[in-house]
Design a protein around this motif. Structure first.
Motif, PDB file in Angstrom:
ATOM      1  N   ARG A 161       0.893  -1.163   0.132  1.00 50.62           N
ATOM      2  CA  ARG A 161      -0.114   0.093   0.081  1.00 50.62           C
ATOM      3  C   ARG A 161       0.926   1.318   0.052  1.00 50.62           C
ATOM      4  NH1 ARG A 161      -2.577  -3.917  -0.568  1.00 50.62           N
ATOM      5  NH2 ARG A 161      -4.533  -4.379   0.450  1.00 50.62           N
ATOM      6  N   ILE A 162       0.161   2.273  -0.494  1.00 51.13           N
ATOM      7  CA  ILE A 162       1.081   3.682  -0.342  1.00 51.13           C
ATOM      8  C   ILE A 162      -0.177   4.535   0.208  1.00 51.13           C
ATOM      9  CG2 ILE A 162       1.811   5.800  -1.632  1.00 51.13           C
ATOM     10  CD1 ILE A 162       3.047   3.679  -3.581  1.00 51.13           C
ATOM     11  N   SER A 163      -0.079   4.972   1.395  1.00 46.35           N
ATOM     12  CA  SER A 163      -1.039   5.687   2.089  1.00 46.35           C
ATOM     13  C   SER A 163      -0.802   7.019   2.140  1.00 46.35           C
ATOM     14  CB  SER A 163      -0.911   5.176   3.626  1.00 46.35           C
ATOM     15  OG  SER A 163       0.309   5.789   4.303  1.00 46.35           O
ATOM     16  N   GLY A 164       0.318   7.779   2.019  1.00 45.08           N
ATOM     17  CA  GLY A 164       0.423   9.160   1.910  1.00 45.08           C
ATOM     18  C   GLY A 164       0.723   9.903   3.169  1.00 45.08           C
ATOM     19  N   SER A 165       0.787   9.023   4.212  1.00 48.83           N
ATOM     20  CA  SER A 165       1.254   9.520   5.736  1.00 48.83           C
ATOM     21  C   SER A 165       2.327   8.573   6.081  1.00 48.83           C
ATOM     22  CB  SER A 165       0.291   9.873   6.311  1.00 48.83           C
ATOM     23  OG  SER A 165       0.527  10.095   7.836  1.00 48.83           O
ATOM     24  N   ILE A 166       3.546   8.694   5.996  1.00 50.71           N
ATOM     25  CA  ILE A 166       4.641   8.048   6.582  1.00 50.71           C
ATOM     26  C   ILE A 166       4.588   7.925   8.070  1.00 50.71           C
ATOM     27  CG2 ILE A 166       7.191   7.764   6.955  1.00 50.71           C
ATOM     28  CD1 ILE A 166       6.412   6.907   4.314  1.00 50.71           C
ATOM     29  N   ALA A 167       4.332   8.879   8.920  1.00 48.72           N
ATOM     30  CA  ALA A 167       4.138   8.918  10.259  1.00 48.72           C
ATOM     31  C   ALA A 167       2.997   7.897  10.666  1.00 48.72           C
ATOM     32  CB  ALA A 167       3.684  10.206  10.828  1.00 48.72           C
ATOM     33  N   SER A 168       1.927   8.014  10.082  1.00 50.41           N
ATOM     34  CA  SER A 168       0.714   7.014  10.203  1.00 50.41           C
ATOM     35  C   SER A 168       1.332   5.350   9.903  1.00 50.41           C
ATOM     36  CB  SER A 168      -0.565   7.420   9.427  1.00 50.41           C
ATOM     37  OG  SER A 168      -1.036   8.485   9.773  1.00 50.41           O
ATOM     38  N   ASP A 169       2.005   5.355   8.817  1.00 52.04           N
ATOM     39  CA  ASP A 169       2.713   3.901   8.449  1.00 52.04           C
ATOM     40  C   ASP A 169       3.416   3.392   9.529  1.00 52.04           C
ATOM     41  OD1 ASP A 169       1.184   4.286   6.102  1.00 52.04           O
ATOM     42  OD2 ASP A 169       2.873   4.775   5.031  1.00 52.04           O
ATOM     43  N   LEU A 170       4.434   4.413  10.173  1.00 51.98           N
ATOM     44  CA  LEU A 170       5.427   3.766  11.133  1.00 51.98           C
ATOM     45  C   LEU A 170       4.572   3.621  12.558  1.00 51.98           C
ATOM     46  CD1 LEU A 170       8.153   6.639  10.620  1.00 51.98           C
ATOM     47  CD2 LEU A 170       8.117   4.164  10.026  1.00 51.98           C
ATOM     48  N   ALA A 171       3.555   4.352  12.691  1.00 55.20           N
ATOM     49  CA  ALA A 171       2.657   4.206  14.111  1.00 55.20           C
ATOM     50  C   ALA A 171       2.117   2.885  13.967  1.00 55.20           C
ATOM     51  CB  ALA A 171       1.785   5.302  14.305  1.00 55.20           C
ATOM     52  N   ARG A 172       1.304   2.477  12.845  1.00 55.64           N
ATOM     53  CA  ARG A 172       0.907   1.325  12.793  1.00 55.64           C
ATOM     54  C   ARG A 172       1.761   0.057  12.493  1.00 55.64           C
ATOM     55  NH1 ARG A 172      -2.921   4.707   8.805  1.00 55.64           N
ATOM     56  NH2 ARG A 172      -4.759   5.304  10.383  1.00 55.64           N
ATOM     57  N   THR A 173       2.875   0.368  12.044  1.00 54.50           N
ATOM     58  CA  THR A 173       3.955  -0.838  12.109  1.00 54.50           C
ATOM     59  C   THR A 173       4.389  -1.118  13.449  1.00 54.50           C
ATOM     60  OG1 THR A 173       4.420  -0.035   9.808  1.00 54.50           O
ATOM     61  CG2 THR A 173       6.138  -1.376  11.292  1.00 54.50           C
ATOM     62  N   ALA A 174       4.464  -0.042  14.178  1.00 50.39           N
ATOM     63  CA  ALA A 174       5.158  -0.238  15.936  1.00 50.39           C
ATOM     64  C   ALA A 174       3.947  -0.978  16.436  1.00 50.39           C
ATOM     65  CB  ALA A 174       5.227   1.152  16.408  1.00 50.39           C
ATOM     66  N   ALA A 175       2.537  -0.787  16.183  1.00 49.60           N
ATOM     67  CA  ALA A 175       1.579  -1.521  16.842  1.00 49.60           C
ATOM     68  C   ALA A 175       1.203  -3.049  16.107  1.00 49.60           C
ATOM     69  CB  ALA A 175       0.314  -0.798  16.679  1.00 49.60           C
ATOM     70  N   GLY A 176       1.818  -3.284  15.178  1.00 46.18           N
ATOM     71  CA  GLY A 176       1.604  -4.421  14.367  1.00 46.18           C
ATOM     72  C   GLY A 176       0.511  -4.578  13.445  1.00 46.18           C
ATOM     73  N   LYS A 177      -0.051  -3.424  13.483  1.00 40.68           N
ATOM     74  CA  LYS A 177      -1.361  -3.334  12.355  1.00 40.68           C
ATOM     75  C   LYS A 177      -0.592  -3.534  10.708  1.00 40.68           C
ATOM     76  CE  LYS A 177      -4.148  -0.325  15.276  1.00 40.68           C
ATOM     77  NZ  LYS A 177      -4.972   0.712  15.259  1.00 40.68           N
ATOM     78  N   LEU A 178       0.622  -3.190  10.600  1.00 41.38           N
ATOM     79  CA  LEU A 178       1.113  -3.184   9.317  1.00 41.38           C
ATOM     80  C   LEU A 178       2.328  -3.950   9.641  1.00 41.38           C
ATOM     81  CD1 LEU A 178       1.187   0.347   7.974  1.00 41.38           C
ATOM     82  CD2 LEU A 178      -0.448  -1.655   7.161  1.00 41.38           C
ATOM     83  N   ASP A 179       2.829  -4.702   8.826  1.00 44.10           N
ATOM     84  CA  ASP A 179       4.158  -5.652   9.009  1.00 44.10           C
ATOM     85  C   ASP A 179       5.488  -4.801   8.695  1.00 44.10           C
ATOM     86  OD1 ASP A 179       2.859  -7.915   9.761  1.00 44.10           O
ATOM     87  OD2 ASP A 179       1.972  -7.763   7.690  1.00 44.10           O
ATOM     88  N   GLY A 180       5.368  -3.837   7.858  1.00 42.59           N
ATOM     89  CA  GLY A 180       6.499  -3.075   7.397  1.00 42.59           C
ATOM     90  C   GLY A 180       6.376  -1.935   6.798  1.00 42.59           C
ATOM     91  N   VAL A 181       7.512  -0.706   6.701  1.00 43.52           N
ATOM     92  CA  VAL A 181       7.257   0.243   5.804  1.00 43.52           C
ATOM     93  C   VAL A 181       8.589   0.423   5.201  1.00 43.52           C
ATOM     94  CG1 VAL A 181       7.179   2.778   6.055  1.00 43.52           C
ATOM     95  CG2 VAL A 181       5.788   1.373   7.539  1.00 43.52           C
ATOM     96  N   VAL A 182       8.391   0.813   3.898  1.00 41.36           N
ATOM     97  CA  VAL A 182       9.706   0.772   3.071  1.00 41.36           C
ATOM     98  C   VAL A 182       9.675   2.586   2.326  1.00 41.36           C
ATOM     99  CG1 VAL A 182      10.910   0.231   0.934  1.00 41.36           C
ATOM    100  CG2 VAL A 182       9.745  -1.497   2.624  1.00 41.36           C
ATOM    101  N   PHE A 183      10.843   3.201   2.827  1.00 38.13           N
ATOM    102  CA  PHE A 183      10.940   4.431   2.197  1.00 38.13           C
ATOM    103  C   PHE A 183      12.147   4.825   1.901  1.00 38.13           C
ATOM    104  CE2 PHE A 183       9.849   4.881   6.729  1.00 38.13           C
ATOM    105  CZ  PHE A 183      10.751   5.895   7.207  1.00 38.13           C
ATOM    106  N   HIS A 184      12.566   5.606   0.951  1.00 36.15           N
ATOM    107  CA  HIS A 184      14.006   5.964   0.666  1.00 36.15           C
ATOM    108  C   HIS A 184      14.216   7.362   0.719  1.00 36.15           C
ATOM    109  CE1 HIS A 184      14.649   1.652  -0.234  1.00 36.15           C
ATOM    110  NE2 HIS A 184      13.591   1.899  -1.083  1.00 36.15           N
ATOM    111  N   TYR A 185      15.022   8.004   1.130  1.00 34.32           N
ATOM    112  CA  TYR A 185      15.437   9.543   1.049  1.00 34.32           C
ATOM    113  C   TYR A 185      14.272   9.990   1.742  1.00 34.32           C
ATOM    114  CZ  TYR A 185      19.206   7.710  -2.259  1.00 34.32           C
ATOM    115  OH  TYR A 185      19.854   7.060  -2.947  1.00 34.32           O
ATOM    116  N   MET A 186      13.799   9.765   2.878  1.00 28.23           N
ATOM    117  CA  MET A 186      12.818  10.779   3.699  1.00 28.23           C
ATOM    118  C   MET A 186      13.467  11.540   4.745  1.00 28.23           C
ATOM    119  SD  MET A 186       9.960  10.021   1.825  1.00 28.23           S
ATOM    120  CE  MET A 186       8.394  10.320   2.897  1.00 28.23           C
ATOM    121  N   ASN A 187      12.735  12.593   5.005  1.00 31.16           N
ATOM    122  CA  ASN A 187      13.280  13.389   6.048  1.00 31.16           C
ATOM    123  C   ASN A 187      12.616  12.658   7.340  1.00 31.16           C
ATOM    124  OD1 ASN A 187      14.525  15.242   4.379  1.00 31.16           O
ATOM    125  ND2 ASN A 187      12.823  16.439   4.340  1.00 31.16           N
TER     126      ASN A 187
END
Length: 187
Positions: A161-187
């Motif tokens: 998926r591409i959700s448009g909010s990396i912060a949301s993705d990272l939070a959901r990954t920390a909670a086990g709702k997502l299995d991982g986040v891949v991004f390159h060259y992000m601030n």
């Protein structure tokens, strides 16, 4: 949220990098609270605020991560606040207001969602994973690397998926709702 929101491009680029009056309002509100509670701390915020002080502490704020989603009525955006001490992040908070979710973590203190301890997913096989990806705008190297990564993961075949909010993705990954986040060259 959900009303027609006017946004403007922060800079004249080929790809949009939007800001709304709500980004500025949320940022000002957070900065006001933090500067009153911690008057000696430095403040750094995405929308052009950098109050440097002689302090070992600095608050770092992104008022709305996923501004495009927010401005278009897509309910996937977040507010992020971090605290660094001597350039070492010691606290992070991600709020997903429409989901009534507040994630936070402290260095060596664990991670939490609305007061409950959270942990990452136990998924072990890539084929069973739900992974989100992020794209750094205006960065050809990021796009090339992301394309290669997408092709590799899609071959698995992983759910992507591409959700448009990396912060949301990272939070959901920390909670086990997502299995991982891949991004390159992000601030």
């Amino acid at each position: 949220f959900g009303k027609k929101i006017r946004s403007k491009d922060k800079k004249a680029h080929l790809t949009a990098n939007f800001v709304t009056k709500y980004d500025l309002f949320v940022q000002k509100t957070i900065l006001d609270v933090l500067s009153q509670a911690f008057p000696s701390h430095s403040l750094l915020a995405e929308e052009g605020i950098n109050f440097l002080k002689e302090s070992d502490y600095q608050w770092i704020i992104d008022p709305i991560d996923g501004t495009t989603n927010f401005s278009r009525g897509v309910p996937n955006f977040a507010t992020t606040i971090a605290l660094s001490h001597k350039n070492d992040t010691v606290l992070g908070v991600i709020a997903l207001p429409l989901q009534n979710e507040i994630y936070w973590a402290t260095k060596r203190g664990g991670a939490y969602l609305n007061g409950r301890a959270i942990k990452v997913s136990a998924t072990k096989k890539v084929i069973q994973a739900l992974i989100t990806m992020g794209i750094a705008r205006r960065n050809p190297a990021s796009l090339a690397l992301l394309t290669k990564t997408f092709q590799s993961l899609n071959y698995a075949p992983t759910k992507i998926r591409i959700s448009g909010s990396i912060a949301s993705d990272l939070a959901r990954t920390a909670a086990g709702k997502l299995d991982g986040v891949v991004f390159h060259y992000m601030n």
